[in-house]
Design a protein around this motif. Structure first.
Motif, PDB file in Angstrom:
ATOM      1  N   VAL A   1       0.918  -1.316   0.066  1.00 51.09           N
ATOM      2  CA  VAL A   1      -0.025  -0.261   0.060  1.00 51.09           C
ATOM      3  C   VAL A   1       0.768   1.341   0.018  1.00 51.09           C
ATOM      4  O   VAL A   1       0.598   2.274  -0.518  1.00 51.09           O
ATOM      5  N   LEU A   2       2.042   1.124   0.670  1.00 50.46           N
ATOM      6  CA  LEU A   2       2.784   2.522   0.810  1.00 50.46           C
ATOM      7  C   LEU A   2       3.589   2.797  -0.537  1.00 50.46           C
ATOM      8  O   LEU A   2       3.832   4.012  -0.880  1.00 50.46           O
TER       9      LEU A   2
ATOM     10  N   ALA B   1       9.373   7.401   4.252  1.00 52.18           N
ATOM     11  CA  ALA B   1       9.325   7.121   2.640  1.00 52.18           C
ATOM     12  C   ALA B   1       8.370   8.092   1.829  1.00 52.18           C
ATOM     13  O   ALA B   1       8.780   8.289   0.902  1.00 52.18           O
ATOM     14  N   ILE B   2       7.376   8.323   2.433  1.00 52.05           N
ATOM     15  CA  ILE B   2       6.602   9.262   1.723  1.00 52.05           C
ATOM     16  C   ILE B   2       7.212  10.619   1.626  1.00 52.05           C
ATOM     17  O   ILE B   2       7.328  11.269   0.374  1.00 52.05           O
ATOM     18  N   MET B   3       7.704  11.143   2.631  1.00 53.41           N
ATOM     19  CA  MET B   3       8.365  12.274   2.575  1.00 53.41           C
ATOM     20  C   MET B   3       9.590  12.444   1.855  1.00 53.41           C
ATOM     21  O   MET B   3      10.146  13.406   1.354  1.00 53.41           O
TER      22      MET B   3
ATOM     23  N   LEU C   1      -5.795  14.005  -4.477  1.00 53.46           N
ATOM     24  CA  LEU C   1      -5.166  12.628  -4.362  1.00 53.46           C
ATOM     25  C   LEU C   1      -4.075  12.750  -2.919  1.00 53.46           C
ATOM     26  O   LEU C   1      -3.982  11.745  -2.435  1.00 53.46           O
ATOM     27  N   ILE C   2      -3.547  13.922  -2.700  1.00 49.13           N
ATOM     28  CA  ILE C   2      -2.582  13.835  -1.715  1.00 49.13           C
ATOM     29  C   ILE C   2      -3.239  13.702   0.007  1.00 49.13           C
ATOM     30  O   ILE C   2      -2.723  13.025   0.473  1.00 49.13           O
ATOM     31  N   PRO C   3      -4.264  14.547   0.068  1.00 49.27           N
ATOM     32  CA  PRO C   3      -4.893  14.286   1.376  1.00 49.27           C
ATOM     33  C   PRO C   3      -5.348  12.791   1.826  1.00 49.27           C
ATOM     34  O   PRO C   3      -4.787  12.295   2.980  1.00 49.27           O
ATOM     35  N   PRO C   4      -5.703  11.932   0.889  1.00 53.35           N
ATOM     36  CA  PRO C   4      -5.522  10.329   1.122  1.00 53.35           C
ATOM     37  C   PRO C   4      -4.258   9.708   1.452  1.00 53.35           C
ATOM     38  O   PRO C   4      -4.292   8.907   2.384  1.00 53.35           O
ATOM     39  N   VAL C   5      -3.321  10.159   0.842  1.00 51.75           N
ATOM     40  CA  VAL C   5      -1.988   9.543   1.159  1.00 51.75           C
ATOM     41  C   VAL C   5      -1.699   9.701   2.519  1.00 51.75           C
ATOM     42  O   VAL C   5      -1.351   8.733   3.267  1.00 51.75           O
TER      43      VAL C   5
END
Length: 459
Positions: free
Chosen positions: A12-13, A141-143, A117-121
């Protein structure tokens, strides 16, 4: 945690992190295509700056409404819808015959898609990774991908532009959207959509209009001082009206766009300010250095992009160390050190550029700036997100991303306007000095963060 669960979370990530990379990439890759776009579309550096700033501004203005829509329609649906709109905007920008169509595809459609799309992330990450260390790893990982997208955008964009065309960079984004959509099929929404929630359209309009007026006022600074002051004053008045509307709606028992309670948590507010200043400095530096190297020094897209690989390397090293650093150091220490390194990096950029015309003198400063930004991206997000419970993640994620993207648009608008007003070495020095002051301001704000580990405030 079992290997099966850990593997499912990693699966998912991956699409979530790639989505953040994509949106950050779109904001910075344009910086190395300024000359190519302005010549091809018969526009100016200011025209391209306008397109970049509008893209970042649309994200900032619509991120809070985007966060609220995730509660109404569900996080997975908003994520997918945002990706599809983003992809269509990338295709339109790739075939743009002029600046107006480029703004429509890139600034508007891709900006709105990003806001969806970004808020759901960030909501999905917070819900799926609930303990501090696993959440630090996930946000790291995301940042990291977001920072790499912003820092590597010039390098990747420069390579694509030199090898094919600036238009191919948008085609690359459209292809990446397809990959993310396919990988995202395994994402499941941990919370059901709440169709019974109302959407505060008036609040959304007031917040968006207020932010647009503020940034537009900054962009007008080099043309008309009175227009600038008028737009800034109007922006502040509209935002004051927004907060008045929210207060009245809460007192009347309604559901406002964002609850004022979100802004009553001191630690979270400090974290939001540091996020804003981080992205202001990162995107401002990216635009100013890239524009200076191309327009003033005469370097092409690939030469400019290669020089930015130093910043990418710095971000890689510090961002992927987020989990290990979170175990050993307080988040306050990481954020403060990040701002100190960033300010030192900008100082190097200024000092070394004055003693040599070799473009590689920018590398040490960019490396240090990348290290600093990467070091503090994750702890700042953790500070904010961890201050709220699951029921407020949609709200705070929208606020957090809006504040960060507002910083990006302000960095491009403020530092970019100073630079393009003269496009000289002196204008470059003034723009970079302004960014250094912002970094030092971030250091001062971070000093008030708690010394220990992140905790949830009562509120």
């Amino acid at each position: 945690m079992s290997e099966t669960v850990a593997g499912a979370r990693r699966a998912v990530l991956v699409p979530l992190a790639l989505a953040q990379f994509l949106c950050s990439f779109a904001g910075s890759t344009m910086n190395v295509m300024i000359n190519d776009i302005s010549v091809d579309l018969k526009t100016t550096v200011q025209g391209v700056q306008l397109a970049i700033t509008l893209f970042l501004l649309v994200m900032a203005a619509l991120m809070i409404p985007g966060g609220k829509l995730t509660d109404l329609f569900g996080r997975k649906k908003c994520f997918t819808a945002g990706l599809l709109l983003y992809g269509l905007g990338a295709v339109l920008a790739a075939f743009a015959p002029g600046l107006v169509v480029l703004v429509l595809g890139y600034s508007i459609m891709q900006g709105v898609g990003t806001a969806l799309l970004i808020p759901p992330v960030y909501i999905l990450t917070t819900l799926l990774f609930q303990d501090l260390l696993s959440r630090a790893r996930a946000f790291g990982a995301i940042m990291a991908m977001g920072g790499i997208g912003a820092a590597a955008g010039p390098l990747i964009g420069g390579l694509i532009t030199a090898a094919i065309s600036w238009r191919a960079a948008f085609a690359f984004q459209a292809l990446l959207v397809v990959v993310i959509v396919l990988l995202g099929r395994r994402i499941t929404d941990p919370l059901p959509a709440d169709r019974g929630r109302s959407f505060d359209g008036v609040g959304a309009a007031l917040s968006a209009i207020g932010l647009v007026l503020l940034v537009t006022g900054i962009l007008a600074a080099d043309n008309d001082v009175w227009l600038m002051l008028g737009l800034l004053a109007a922006g502040f008045l509209v935002l004051a009206g927004f907060f008045g509307w929210v207060r009245a709606r809460e007192r009347g028992g309604g559901q406002p766009l964002v609850s004022l309670a979100v802004f009553r948590r001191r630690v979270a507010n400090l974290g939001l300010v540091t996020q804003n200043l981080q992205w202001l400095v990162l995107m401002g530096t990216s635009f100013v250095v890239a524009t200076y190297l191309q327009v003033v020094r005469g370097y092409n897209a690939i030469q400019t992009g290669v020089i930015f690989s130093a910043a990418t390397a710095g971000l890689l090293v510090s961002s992927f160390s987020a989990e290990r650093l979170a175990k050993r150091h307080a988040q306050r220490s990481l954020v403060m050190t990040g701002f100190a390194l960033t300010a030192a990096g900008i100082g190097l950029l200024l000092g070394l550029s004055g003693i040599s015309k070799n473009p590689w003198v920018s590398a040490p400063g960019l490396l240090l700036t990348g290290l600093g930004i990467g070091l503090m991206l994750t702890p700042s997000v953790n500070v904010v997100q961890s201050a709220f419970g699951e029921d407020q993640q949609g709200e705070i994620s929208g606020v957090s991303r809006s504040v960060s993207n507002l910083g990006s648009s302000l960095g491009t608008a403020i530092a970019g306007t100073i630079l393009v007003s003269g496009l000289t070495t002196h204008a470059y020095a003034a723009a970079m000095a302004t960014l250094a002051v912002a970094a030092l301001g971030g250091l001062a704000v971070a000093a008030f963060l708690p010394r220990g580990k992140a905790t949830r405030e009562a509120g």
